[in-house]
Motif scaffolding. Structure first.
Motif, short mmCIF file in Angstrom:
data_model
loop_
_atom_site.label_atom_id
_atom_site.label_comp_id
_atom_site.label_asym_id
_atom_site.label_seq_id
_atom_site.Cartn_x
_atom_site.Cartn_y
_atom_site.Cartn_z
N ARG A 96 0.82 -1.21 0.00
CA ARG A 96 0.00 0.00 0.00
C ARG A 96 0.86 1.26 0.00
O ARG A 96 1.92 1.29 0.64
CB ARG A 96 -0.90 0.04 1.24
CG ARG A 96 -2.01 -0.98 1.21
CD ARG A 96 -2.91 -0.80 2.43
NE ARG A 96 -3.89 -1.87 2.56
CZ ARG A 96 -5.12 -1.82 2.04
NH1 ARG A 96 -5.52 -0.77 1.36
NH2 ARG A 96 -5.95 -2.82 2.22
N TRP B 222 -1.27 -15.64 4.04
CA TRP B 222 -1.58 -15.16 5.40
C TRP B 222 -1.89 -16.32 6.35
O TRP B 222 -1.23 -16.45 7.40
CB TRP B 222 -2.72 -14.13 5.35
CG TRP B 222 -3.08 -13.57 6.69
CD1 TRP B 222 -4.05 -14.03 7.54
CD2 TRP B 222 -2.45 -12.46 7.36
NE1 TRP B 222 -4.07 -13.26 8.69
CE2 TRP B 222 -3.11 -12.30 8.61
CE3 TRP B 222 -1.41 -11.61 7.03
CZ2 TRP B 222 -2.75 -11.31 9.52
CZ3 TRP B 222 -1.06 -10.61 7.94
CH2 TRP B 222 -1.73 -10.47 9.16
N TYR C 49 4.80 -9.74 2.84
CA TYR C 49 4.50 -11.02 2.21
C TYR C 49 3.83 -10.92 0.84
O TYR C 49 3.87 -11.86 0.06
CB TYR C 49 3.62 -11.86 3.15
CG TYR C 49 2.26 -11.24 3.46
CD1 TYR C 49 2.13 -10.19 4.35
CD2 TYR C 49 1.09 -11.70 2.85
CE1 TYR C 49 0.91 -9.61 4.63
CE2 TYR C 49 -0.14 -11.13 3.12
CZ TYR C 49 -0.23 -10.09 4.02
OH TYR C 49 -1.44 -9.52 4.29
N GLN C 50 3.22 -9.78 0.57
CA GLN C 50 2.57 -9.64 -0.75
C GLN C 50 3.60 -9.55 -1.87
O GLN C 50 3.27 -9.72 -3.04
CB GLN C 50 1.71 -8.37 -0.77
CG GLN C 50 0.63 -8.28 0.29
CD GLN C 50 1.11 -7.53 1.52
OE1 GLN C 50 2.32 -7.32 1.71
NE2 GLN C 50 0.18 -7.13 2.37
O1 F6P Z 1 0.80 -7.10 9.26
C1 F6P Z 1 0.64 -7.21 7.92
C2 F6P Z 1 -0.29 -6.19 7.33
O2 F6P Z 1 -0.22 -6.28 5.93
C3 F6P Z 1 0.02 -4.79 7.78
O3 F6P Z 1 1.03 -4.21 7.04
C4 F6P Z 1 -1.31 -4.10 7.64
O4 F6P Z 1 -1.46 -3.03 8.50
C5 F6P Z 1 -2.28 -5.19 8.00
O5 F6P Z 1 -1.63 -6.41 7.73
C6 F6P Z 1 -3.58 -5.10 7.25
O6 F6P Z 1 -3.28 -5.17 5.91
P1 F6P Z 1 -4.23 -4.93 4.69
O7 F6P Z 1 -5.39 -4.08 5.12
O8 F6P Z 1 -3.38 -4.23 3.69
O9 F6P Z 1 -4.65 -6.27 4.22
#
Ligand code: F6P
Length: 504
Positions: free
Chosen positions: A30, A110, A156-157
């Motif tokens: 993001r 995830w 991880y993305q």
């Molecule tokens: O902890 C991983 C994470 O990707 C954070 O960077 C982010 O704040 C949270 O999970 C929620 O991520 P998203 O709304 O982008 O799926």
């Protein structure tokens, strides 16, 4: 890697991106801003969070560029700058959002990286889209970064981006930081594309994890699956040296301290307690509404304590903030449904008129309001089944400058390796959670002060800017230095490697 079919017109996509000029590039899924439609108009707002704070000043001082997805799939155009930092938006179509974001990132990786608490789903079409989007991010970086520049890839993305970028720009120094756990081989090797992900990461010069055992998990798997050689912290692969280590992320202590000092925030904390009916004890949970966070389990334990009379309506009150997240995923929808049944049953069974036992807030919350809640809470409940770090635990500690406040903390959160003054729990053990809450309720003020002092020493040792600096200096110096020394060696659970239940 397979040839990648580009679904989106990349020439149009990168037309606005600065070309070959950025000395320092951050790539994250993001952008540091999000689109917020309000009453017919729309605007872009800074996204909250320590990562943005930590990286903003580095980017400002180093002619930096942030590459990321704007979070909207349609034609809304993201701005080109934010607080003096150049932004480059990577478009993701609605179909790609389904397959890359909801699919491979959040329904395959995830759950797999979080102990497979939900069964990971493996779909070849999702994998193809994950490769395509990673390639798109890598291309954006390859076009933007200056000769011999530095690129820091997050999370991880984007695990294929390091190798893709290296193939396009071998002159560039590449760092990767994983914000979530890295699983043990028993779980990771389920992944049909396990070798591709490992070689993707090995494209980096430095791979950072939240805790040392995550780095060990990765290095062992790299040796076993793709024939890398070396130790847990220095690997040799494809004629290159790759370093791996722990760089535990932390909070913006400067911002927290200033917010705690704000008179309005302190008054709001007092007002919250009044609005809750001036109970003796406020128990607080603050989580993204995610099945990894163990919210239902913890509330079930608390509910049993109300049933047994150990907690009493009016005297003890629970506040649970559940921030909406990934709502179009069926697992998250079900989690919300089940959680709301637990909340409703708690009030139905144990509350009385004017005294609900739990106040449930399913909403985003301004940071000042969160700090006011942290100040109002006597007991903070942080009980994830698995968590990379968990910054809520560190934020709570950073707020409690009067050395009051008790933290109940899952031993499976990365933060447990540092916050040894917490009341540790196994989040799967309902009786254990109840026992820890009981201990916290009965603990003498001197014990509470000692525990909080121990945790605050750790949290205030360095803030999130130090975290970013330490990663970047290790990346640029080529040293194997990690921040492993930050860990309390008495941490038996978190110093274990490659056990079946870990997170980074
Ligand atoms: O902890 C991983 C994470 O990707 C954070 O960077 C982010 O704040 C949270 O999970 C929620 O991520 P998203 O709304 O982008 O799926």
């Amino acid at each position: 890697m397979e040839p990648i079919d580009e679904a989106i017109d990349e020439r149009a996509l990168f037309a606005r991106a600065p070309s070959g000029t950025a000395d320092f590039v951050v790539i994250a899924n993001r952008l540091p801003i999000h689109h917020s439609p309000t009453q017919g108009t729309s605007e872009w707002r800074p996204s909250p969070g320590g990562l943005v704070t930590a990286l903003t000043s580095v980017l400002q001082s180093r002619n930096g560029l942030w590459i990321g997805w704007p979070g909207v799939s349609d034609d809304i155009e993201a701005p080109c700058t934010f607080e003096g930092i150049a932004l480059s938006a990577v478009a993701i179509s609605a179909d790609e959002y389904e397959e890359f974001y909801l699919g491979f990132s959040n329904a395959t990786l995830w759950p797999l990286y979080h102990d497979a608490i939900r069964a990971p789903t493996f779909h070849r079409a999702w994998w193809a889209t994950y490769q395509r989007i990673n390639h798109r991010f890598a291309t954006a970086a390859a076009r933007s970064v200056a000769p011999n520049g530095t690129v820091w890839i997050h999370d991880y993305q984007l695990q294929l981006v390091p190798a893709m970028l290296r193939a396009m720009r071998p002159d560039v120094r590449i760092g990767f930081f994983l914000h979530i756990p890295f699983p043990p081989s028993e779980l990771f090797t389920q992944l049909p594309w396990r070798r591709e992900l490992i070689t993707g990461l090995l494209g980096a010069d430095l791979i950072g994890f939240q805790v040392p055992h995550a780095a060990s998990n990765f290095s062992r798997i790299a040796r076993r699956l793709v024939g890398a050689t070396g130790t847990d912290s220095v690997l040799h692969y494809d004629g290159r040296v790759i370093r791996a280590g722990a760089f535990p992320i932390t909070v913006d202590t400067t911002l927290i301290t200033a917010t705690v000092a704000d008179r309005r925030v302190r008054e709001r904390a007092a007002e919250i307690r009044r609005d809750l009916g001036n109970p003796e004890v406020v128990l607080l949970g603050v989580d993204r509404l995610d099945y990894t966070k163990g919210i239902q389990q913890r509330l079930t334990a608390v509910s049993e304590m109300f049933a047994s009379g150990e907690l009493v309506a009016g005297t003890h009150v629970v506040v649970q903030v559940a921030v909406p997240s990934r709502e179009s995923d069926a697992h998250y929808d079900l989690e919300r449904h089940n959680l709301e049944q637990v909340v409703s049953a708690m009030n139905g069974d144990h509350g009385f008129v004017g005294s609900p036992v739990i106040h449930y807030l399913h909403q985003n919350m301004p940071f000042e309001e969160l700090v006011a809640l942290y100040l109002a809470a006597d007991i903070m409940l942080v009980t994830p089944f698995r968590d990379g770090m968990n910054l809520v635990a560190k934020e709570y500690v950073a707020c409690r400058e009067d050395l009051t406040g008790k933290l109940i903390l899952s031993e499976f959160a990365g933060a447990a390796a540092e916050l040894r003054g917490a009341f540790m729990v196994n989040p799967h053990d309902l009786d254990g959670i109840k026992e820890s809450i009981s201990l916290a309720l009965k603990a003498a003020p001197s014990e509470i002060r000692a525990r909080m002092l121990r945790m605050r020493r750790k949290v205030f040792r360095r803030d999130v800017s130090d975290w970013a600096q330490s990663f970047l200096s290790a990346l640029n110096s080529g040293s194997a230095a990690s921040e492993s020394h930050e860990f309390d060696q008495s941490s038996s659970i978190n110093s274990a490697t490659d056990v079946a239940t870990r997170e980074g």
